[in-house]
Enzyme design. Sequence first.
Site, PDB file in Angstrom:
ATOM      1  N   HIS A 182       0.838  -1.207   0.000  1.00 31.30           N
ATOM      2  CA  HIS A 182       0.000   0.000   0.000  1.00 31.30           C
ATOM      3  C   HIS A 182       0.872   1.256   0.000  1.00 31.30           C
ATOM      4  O   HIS A 182       0.679   2.171  -0.815  1.00 31.30           O
ATOM      5  CB  HIS A 182      -0.904  -0.023   1.239  1.00 31.30           C
ATOM      6  CG  HIS A 182      -1.823   1.149   1.372  1.00 31.30           C
ATOM      7  ND1 HIS A 182      -3.189   1.043   1.234  1.00 31.30           N
ATOM      8  CD2 HIS A 182      -1.579   2.461   1.644  1.00 31.30           C
ATOM      9  CE1 HIS A 182      -3.745   2.229   1.402  1.00 31.30           C
ATOM     10  NE2 HIS A 182      -2.785   3.111   1.665  1.00 31.30           N
ATOM     11  N   GLU A 183       1.828   1.300   0.902  1.00 30.27           N
ATOM     12  CA  GLU A 183       2.672   2.493   1.017  1.00 30.27           C
ATOM     13  C   GLU A 183       3.623   2.629  -0.180  1.00 30.27           C
ATOM     14  O   GLU A 183       3.989   3.747  -0.567  1.00 30.27           O
ATOM     15  CB  GLU A 183       3.465   2.458   2.329  1.00 30.27           C
ATOM     16  CG  GLU A 183       2.610   2.305   3.590  1.00 30.27           C
ATOM     17  CD  GLU A 183       1.525   3.355   3.726  1.00 30.27           C
ATOM     18  OE1 GLU A 183       1.665   4.451   3.137  1.00 30.27           O
ATOM     19  OE2 GLU A 183       0.528   3.095   4.426  1.00 30.27           O
ATOM     20  N   HIS A 233       1.944   4.513  -2.840  1.00 29.00           N
ATOM     21  CA  HIS A 233       2.049   5.948  -2.558  1.00 29.00           C
ATOM     22  C   HIS A 233       3.409   6.494  -2.991  1.00 29.00           C
ATOM     23  O   HIS A 233       3.499   7.591  -3.548  1.00 29.00           O
ATOM     24  CB  HIS A 233       1.853   6.212  -1.066  1.00 29.00           C
ATOM     25  CG  HIS A 233       0.441   6.052  -0.595  1.00 29.00           C
ATOM     26  ND1 HIS A 233      -0.649   6.385  -1.364  1.00 29.00           N
ATOM     27  CD2 HIS A 233      -0.054   5.604   0.590  1.00 29.00           C
ATOM     28  CE1 HIS A 233      -1.761   6.147  -0.678  1.00 29.00           C
ATOM     29  NE2 HIS A 233      -1.430   5.670   0.504  1.00 29.00           N
TER      30      HIS A 233
END
Length: 279
Positions: free
Chosen positions: A176-177, A180
């Site tokens: 997820h990160e 980003h």
Amino acid sequence: MAPQPSEPPVPTAAPPSDPTSTSANSTTPSSSSPSSKAAGFPDIVKNDPKRTGFDPKKAWWVNYFKLLTGEITPEGRFHYLEDAYRRHEARDCAKCEQWRDWAFEHSPMVRFMREKVGELNGTLDERNVVCRRCPARLTEDGAVHRQSGGFSPDHGILICANGLRDRYHLEDTLSHEMVHAWDHLRWKVDWVGDKNLKHAACTEIRASMLSGECRWSREAVTRGNWKLTQQFQDCVRKRAVQSVMARPRCKDDVQAARVVNQVWDSCFSDTRPFDEVYR
């Protein structure tokens, strides 16, 4: 996505101390500060042993026995868990780092995203993907505010070691990160929402969609949320709204939902750097 292409580097030096992007279980700003109070956030609930039954001055096993016998209230249970996380911080961080290194070595998702970040002149490794204990907050409205991780353009990726269930949970959080991080290198994202919140909404949609955290087995089996249709879309939308709500410039859940809806069609269909949703 709305932003125009830009490729600022991801620094590889200091660990993240103030991540500006958090995953779906985000921690809201502390209302004990004057700025938070002015923004209308509920007060943070402090432990009172007379009210909760949990006394941090007593031995852990005494509190554990009181917990088993129902002498500690639900509020006290929250403070008991936070105290346990503090006591086991070194153990939790060591396990988190072990799982992180496993993901770097063996996870197809993490290896792929690491390669794609590298193609944009970014670096993600043990120097800027760090494991730390992330304190949770209990507010007077009864809500518990936790986070699983965060991304900071200036520092890197934070993994909350005390919130991990297993190495596959870390894999989802790290993925997820990393989405980003890729978005930050590919587009200069307005993380805080100084211009508008559409950038934040778009990257949260993409991160929840691509990381695998909304796949059927995770949503239905782990979280107990399942339905016959639209489960994946509902999960992505819900987690994106929760993350946007944690932004300082977001007023409330109504604004967060509206912004997510505004960018939904374009961002949900954008699977870059993948050809399609991988997990």
